[in-house]
Scaffold this motif. Structure first.
Motif, PDB file in Angstrom:
ATOM      1  N   GLN A 186     103.642 122.504  28.295  1.00  0.00           N
ATOM      2  CA  GLN A 186     104.535 121.349  28.419  1.00  0.00           C
ATOM      3  C   GLN A 186     104.758 120.918  29.875  1.00  0.00           C
ATOM      4  OE1 GLN A 186     108.175 121.493  26.121  1.00  0.00           O
ATOM      5  NE2 GLN A 186     108.174 119.281  25.917  1.00  0.00           N
ATOM      6  N   ASP A 243     103.255 118.141  31.062  1.00  0.00           N
ATOM      7  CA  ASP A 243     103.316 116.680  31.011  1.00  0.00           C
ATOM      8  C   ASP A 243     102.749 116.215  29.668  1.00  0.00           C
ATOM      9  OD1 ASP A 243     103.836 114.098  31.861  1.00  0.00           O
ATOM     10  OD2 ASP A 243     102.702 114.293  33.724  1.00  0.00           O
ATOM     11  N   ALA A 244     102.937 114.928  29.365  1.00  0.00           N
ATOM     12  CA  ALA A 244     102.369 114.360  28.139  1.00  0.00           C
ATOM     13  C   ALA A 244     100.848 114.349  28.257  1.00  0.00           C
ATOM     14  CB  ALA A 244     102.889 112.946  27.926  1.00  0.00           C
ATOM     15  N   ALA A 264     105.607 114.908  25.870  1.00  0.00           N
ATOM     16  CA  ALA A 264     106.292 114.677  27.147  1.00  0.00           C
ATOM     17  C   ALA A 264     106.417 115.986  27.907  1.00  0.00           C
ATOM     18  CB  ALA A 264     107.685 114.085  26.893  1.00  0.00           C
TER      19      ALA A 264
END
Length: 193
Positions: free
Chosen positions: A147, A149-150, A59
């Motif tokens: 990090q 986004d997923a 995430a």
């Protein structure tokens, strides 16, 4: 003649990254931090050879730097007044941003040649160039902040070498060297005495 000399020089550049194509199934001295699951992936996902590094980020983080991948061997440093290039092949699913950051390996994490790049579902080579100026940077780390986004990110054919960027060429790619014989390791050994 100058073009030939430049070609020979780039062919002889030494890659300071050990196992730059992840073919030996060794993760060290790479490491990750934050919510990153890393593994070596099969040939279908490699840029070249049999394997690539695969990192899964579950995430987006509060900050994009809350999770990362680092090349961080003991004793690594950036030598003063030296031009460096760090290049690597990336792809991701889905497309995602990665922050490429050569840096001081301790607080305040000073950046050199930092840049954000947009990955796609096809391999592309990305690079950054830097020179730290009049003083060595000790310790140093090559950091990827992941990090945003997923996503699942693949990385392969990593090069860190002295000099300006040269596009990847299998036949003339900088060859990995034994870091025990390199300045960065020697400096670390001397400092620990």
């Amino acid at each position: 003649a100058l073009g030939m000399a430049a070609s020979i020089a780039s062919a002889q550049a030494e890659n300071f990254v050990t196992n730059p194509d992840f073919e030996t199934d060794v993760w060290d001295p790479w490491r990750s931090y934050g919510p990153v699951t890393e593994e070596l992936s099969a040939k279908a996902d490699a840029h070249s050879g049999q394997t690539a590094l695969m990192a899964t980020i579950p995430a987006a983080g509060a900050n994009f730097w809350d999770a990362g991948i680092q090349y961080d061997p003991a004793g690594q440093f950036f030598a003063k007044n030296t031009d460096y290039t760090w290049a690597m092949f990336f792809k991701s699913d889905p497309p995602v941003t990665v922050n490429i950051k050569p840096e001081l390996g301790v607080d305040p994490w000073n950046a050199f040649g930092e840049k954000q790049v947009q990955l796609t579902e096809e391999y592309q080579e990305f690079f950054t160039e830097w020179n730290v100026g009049a003083a060595d940077v000790v310790p140093a780390a090559l950091t990827l902040h992941v990090q945003f986004d997923a996503a699942t990110i693949w990385m392969d054919d990593v090069r860190w070498y002295e000099g300006d960027y040269e596009p990847f060429d299998d036949a003339n790619a900088p060859q990995a060297v034994d870091p025990r014989d390199k300045t960065a390791t020697t400096w670390g050994q001397l400092k620990s005495r």
